[in-house]
Design a protein around this motif. Structure first.
Motif: not given
Length: 531
Positions: A487-499
């Protein structure tokens, strides 16, 4: 009528508890694996101490088994993962042996300081070796505790009574708790330099394995005495043997060994080495206490479904079980996640309950979360012992509830305030949140970033910068190492920010792969987690 196999010696009073509750028992001690496999299918419960070893093969054959009770603390002899997969509850008795083990450590310290076993042997041989044994006073010496929890704190109390100065290394010991105990909290490096006696009181985990390595032992004072009544594997036995020969160590007293039973060992026969065969908990009082306790716990579970001192499921009553059980599983996994990423200990824990879960009995949920949190560093922690262990360590615990949850019907959030040390560039808060969806625990927030993922048995957790090329480089690394992605799950604060990347994988990656991953320019932190 439930039927229980007693696989190790148990007191008659404990056996009588089973009979009084209407439970049949059969006592068969000394069974090897093959014999245990042949016996286990007909039993609902199994009582063990340390000799009987219900491994994965035994679990596979345990078609009726519902509970394993360990009369004692350590469960190294039980395959808890296999038991959990089989639906077998594993219970222990977390506090019955603490005083006995602490007393044994103090006795071993005295025996090494005064060379009592060797002097006794020569005296009884008629040699009267009065001039051959010059002892060491322990009063006003410095005792170094590695681990200051349930047992270590009791050793500290007794050592202070002997007028010893006590310094303690324990990442989870707060300044306030250290003051309360009368010990000085230090880092490991300082303890190694200052201690005249070192005694170990930690479980064997990835973080404590070989804590007294050859390198660390070389930093200690000449004339040091080492006492280990905790677990084998904490100390480099070959290095200790060499240092006893060279005279760097004045003595060593071990109750536990890396390989047990220790029929032979590099330490045996060395000057002023004292060995006992894992007797830390071997007093009549301790053995009776844990035997009676485990008999009561197992009887309650087999007859009413009540779970007490369980290592692999939360303690809940039969009435509460249907509603609480899925949230307790979620809480334990959130705690385990937080514990595994809190590498340098923590000062404060905040647990927030939102929505419908806030109206449930939260005590078992909090206990389940704390058990998962503490187990990452302290080994065999269960739901009953976890709150007490956290309280003893002085870590502040705050619990809040909110009737409404903005997105989910129910949400549990854990915040852990981690420590910054001279080896860590940052401390601060680690925040995780999860919910239950279709009866299954799901993680829905990490470090304030929204995502929805499952708790895969082996999970690669990566905190990275959201830059092009990272996912491709990560996938290529795992592919080349033959590590399959589930499985692969992603999250981020904003484009180019912390992920955040949360990757379920089918096997544990090699250390070399993790080193390579951590060197990627986008990666801030990477850790393999197990659930």
């Amino acid at each position: 009528m439930p039927k229980v196999l007693i696989g190790d010696t148990l007191s008659p009073a404990a056996v009588e508890i089973f009979h009084a509750r209407g439970i049949e028992t059969v006592t068969k001690t000394g069974l090897n694996t093959e014999q245990l496999i042949a016996e286990i299918p007909e039993y609902d419960g199994l009582v063990v101490r340390s000799a009987c070893k219900p491994n994965a093969d035994v679990m596979a054959a345990a078609t009726n088994l519902k509970v394993i009770g360990r009369a004692g603390i350590g469960v190294d002899n039980i395959d808890i993962k296999a038991a959990t997969a089989k639906g077998v509850v594993v219970m222990n008795t977390p506090f019955g042996n603490a005083i006995t083990t602490a007393e044994h450590a103090i006795a071993m310290m005295f025996a090494a300081a005064r060379q009592i076993p060797a002097a006794n042997a020569e005296t009884q041989e008629g040699k009267w070796p009065k001039s051959g044994y010059m002892g060491i006073e322990v009063s006003y010496k410095t005792l170094g505790l590695i681990g200051c929890g349930n047992i270590g704190s009791r050793v500290a109390e007794r050592a202070i009574g002997l007028k010893m100065k006590v310094v303690a290394y324990d990442p989870f010991l707060t300044d306030e708790r250290a003051v309360e105990l009368g010990v000085e909290k230090v880092e490991l490096e300082e303890l190694l330099k200052r201690a005249d006696v070192i005694t170990l009181h930690v479980p064997l985990t990835d973080q404590t394995r070989n804590v007294l390595s050859r390198e660390n032992l070389a930093k200690t004072k000449k004339g040091l005495i080492i006492v280990n009544c905790a677990r084998g594997g904490l100390v480099d036995e070959e290095a200790v043997a060499e240092m006893l020969e060279s005279g760097h160590l004045a003595g060593a007293a071990f109750d536990v060994f890396a390989v047990e039973p220790a029929k032979e060992n590099v330490l045996f026969g060395k000057k002023n080495f004292i060995a006992t065969p894992h007797l830390g908990a071997a007093t009549n009082e301790a053995q009776e206490n844990v035997a009676l306790q485990v008999a009561e716990q197992m009887s309650d579970y087999l007859l009413s479904g009540a779970v007490t001192n369980a290592l692999n499921m939360p303690s809940i009553t039969a009435e509460e079980a249907p509603r609480i059980k899925p949230f307790a599983g979620l809480a334990e996994k959130l705690g385990s996640f937080a514990g595994q990423i809190s590498d340098f200990g923590y000062d404060e824990v905040v647990i927030e309950y939102e929505g419908e879960v806030a109206d449930l009995n939260r005590k078992p949920l909090t206990a389940a979360l704390l058990a998962g949190l503490l187990r990452a560093s302290r080994g065999d922690v269960n739901m009953v012992s976890a709150p007490a262990i956290l309280a003893d360590s002085g870590v502040k615990l705050t619990e809040t509830k909110t009737e409404a949850s903005p997105v989910y019907d129910s949400l549990i959030r854990v915040k852990v305030k981690t420590k910054a040390t001279k080896n860590a560039t940052e401390g601060g808060w680690r925040t995780l949140a999860g919910t239950v969806i279709a009866g299954q625990p799901r993680i829905v927030e990490i470090k304030g970033m929204a995502l929805e993922g499952d708790f895969s048995p082996v999970t690669l957790y990566v905190n990275n910068l959201d830059k092009p090329g990272f996912i491709g480089a990560l996938g290529q690394m795992l592919g080349e190492a033959k590590v399959n992605i589930a499985t692969f799950h992603l999250g981020r604060t904003e484009a180019g920010g912390e992920a955040i990347a949360l990757i379920g994988i089918d096997s544990v990656p090699a250390d070399a792969l993790m080193d390579k991953l951590e060197k990627l320019p986008q990666v801030r932190y990477a850790k393999v987690l197990t659930f």
